[in-house]
Design a protein around this motif. Structure first.
Motif, short mmCIF file in Angstrom:
data_model
loop_
_atom_site.label_atom_id
_atom_site.label_comp_id
_atom_site.label_asym_id
_atom_site.label_seq_id
_atom_site.Cartn_x
_atom_site.Cartn_y
_atom_site.Cartn_z
N PRO A 3 75.14 -42.65 -0.52
CA PRO A 3 74.50 -41.34 -0.40
C PRO A 3 73.69 -41.16 0.89
N HIS A 4 74.01 -41.92 1.93
CA HIS A 4 73.28 -41.83 3.20
C HIS A 4 74.21 -41.50 4.37
N PRO A 5 75.02 -40.43 4.25
CA PRO A 5 75.94 -40.12 5.34
C PRO A 5 75.18 -39.70 6.60
N GLU A 6 75.87 -39.81 7.72
CA GLU A 6 75.21 -39.56 8.99
C GLU A 6 76.18 -38.89 9.97
N ALA A 7 75.79 -37.74 10.49
CA ALA A 7 76.52 -37.10 11.59
C ALA A 7 75.81 -37.48 12.87
N LYS A 8 76.55 -37.46 14.00
CA LYS A 8 75.92 -37.86 15.25
C LYS A 8 76.54 -37.14 16.44
N LEU A 9 75.79 -37.14 17.51
CA LEU A 9 76.24 -36.67 18.81
C LEU A 9 76.10 -37.85 19.75
N VAL A 10 77.20 -38.23 20.42
CA VAL A 10 77.22 -39.42 21.27
C VAL A 10 77.52 -38.99 22.70
N ARG A 11 76.78 -39.60 23.63
CA ARG A 11 76.97 -39.29 25.05
C ARG A 11 76.79 -40.57 25.86
N CYS A 12 77.64 -40.78 26.84
CA CYS A 12 77.52 -41.92 27.75
C CYS A 12 76.60 -41.51 28.89
N ILE A 13 75.49 -42.25 29.08
CA ILE A 13 74.52 -41.89 30.12
C ILE A 13 74.57 -42.84 31.31
N ALA A 14 75.36 -43.91 31.22
CA ALA A 14 75.60 -44.81 32.35
C ALA A 14 76.92 -45.51 32.11
N GLY A 15 77.68 -45.72 33.17
CA GLY A 15 78.96 -46.40 33.04
C GLY A 15 80.06 -45.48 32.53
N ARG A 16 81.03 -46.08 31.83
CA ARG A 16 82.15 -45.32 31.25
C ARG A 16 82.58 -46.04 29.98
N VAL A 17 82.95 -45.26 28.96
CA VAL A 17 83.45 -45.83 27.71
C VAL A 17 84.65 -45.03 27.22
N PHE A 18 85.50 -45.70 26.45
CA PHE A 18 86.54 -45.03 25.68
C PHE A 18 85.98 -44.91 24.28
N ASP A 19 85.65 -43.68 23.88
CA ASP A 19 84.98 -43.41 22.62
C ASP A 19 86.02 -42.99 21.59
N VAL A 20 85.91 -43.53 20.37
CA VAL A 20 86.95 -43.33 19.35
C VAL A 20 86.31 -42.96 18.01
#
Length: 176
Positions: free
Chosen positions: A67-84
């Motif tokens: 019962p603890h679901p979580e929505a999020k906003l993700v941003r890369c602030i340094a470097g580079r990532v492949f986000d999935v």
């Protein structure tokens, strides 16, 4: 800001726009009113930073169980990532679908991830840093995950991980 739907229901790619001049740039990364007008209700309760020393670091695929679901906003602030992301909502029209996108400070992208969708990333360069904004307090007992290379999802990563935690590498096959 521009909001773009992805192939996973409810996951939104947010395209930012930096205003540049001879001093540098300024960009709004989040506005409750603007997000609400785009149909995204993200009342931020917590922010976190993930620092990743080496290229090839894989974190994920994590989510918070009810019962603890979580929505999020993700941003890369340094470097580079492949986000999935991977849709783990059984009632969703895109159940078990995945979506991946490169995030970096240069491309000004963020990814909004609704509750019930697993998230992870692979750092593409040394020193990649992600900023997370979540709509719920973290509850360690609700933390869960699925394996980054589970054949149930067939995620097409740009490379195999060089660094991964035993927990993230050891999640069982989905549905086992």
């Amino acid at each position: 800001m521009e909001f773009r739907s992805t192939r996973v229901a409810g996951v939104t790619l947010v395209e930012g726009h930096a205003h540049r001049d001879d001093r540098g740039s300024f960009e709004r990364a989040f506005c409750l009113t603007t997000f609400a007008a785009a149909g995204i209700d993200l009342a931020v309760r917590q922010t976190s930073i993930s620092t990743n020393l080496a290229a090839g670091t894989l974190r994920g695929m994590h989510y918070q169980k009810a019962p603890h679901p979580e929505a999020k906003l993700v941003r890369c602030i340094a470097g580079r990532v492949f986000d999935v992301v991977v849709d783990l909502r059984p009632d969703s029209p895109t159940f078990k679908a995945w979506y991946g996108v490169e995030l970096s400070p240069e491309n000004h992208r963020s990814l909004h991830i609704p509750a019930g969708v697993a998230h992870g990333f692979l750092s593409l360069v040394d020193g990649s840093v992600l900023h997370y904004m979540m709509d719920a307090d973290h509850e360690p007992s609700a933390g869960a995950g699925v394996r980054w290379n589970d054949p149930a999802f067939a995620i097409e990563w740009p490379a195999a991980p060089a660094v991964i935690s035993p927990r993230d590498a050891g999640y069982p096959d989905f549905g086992s």
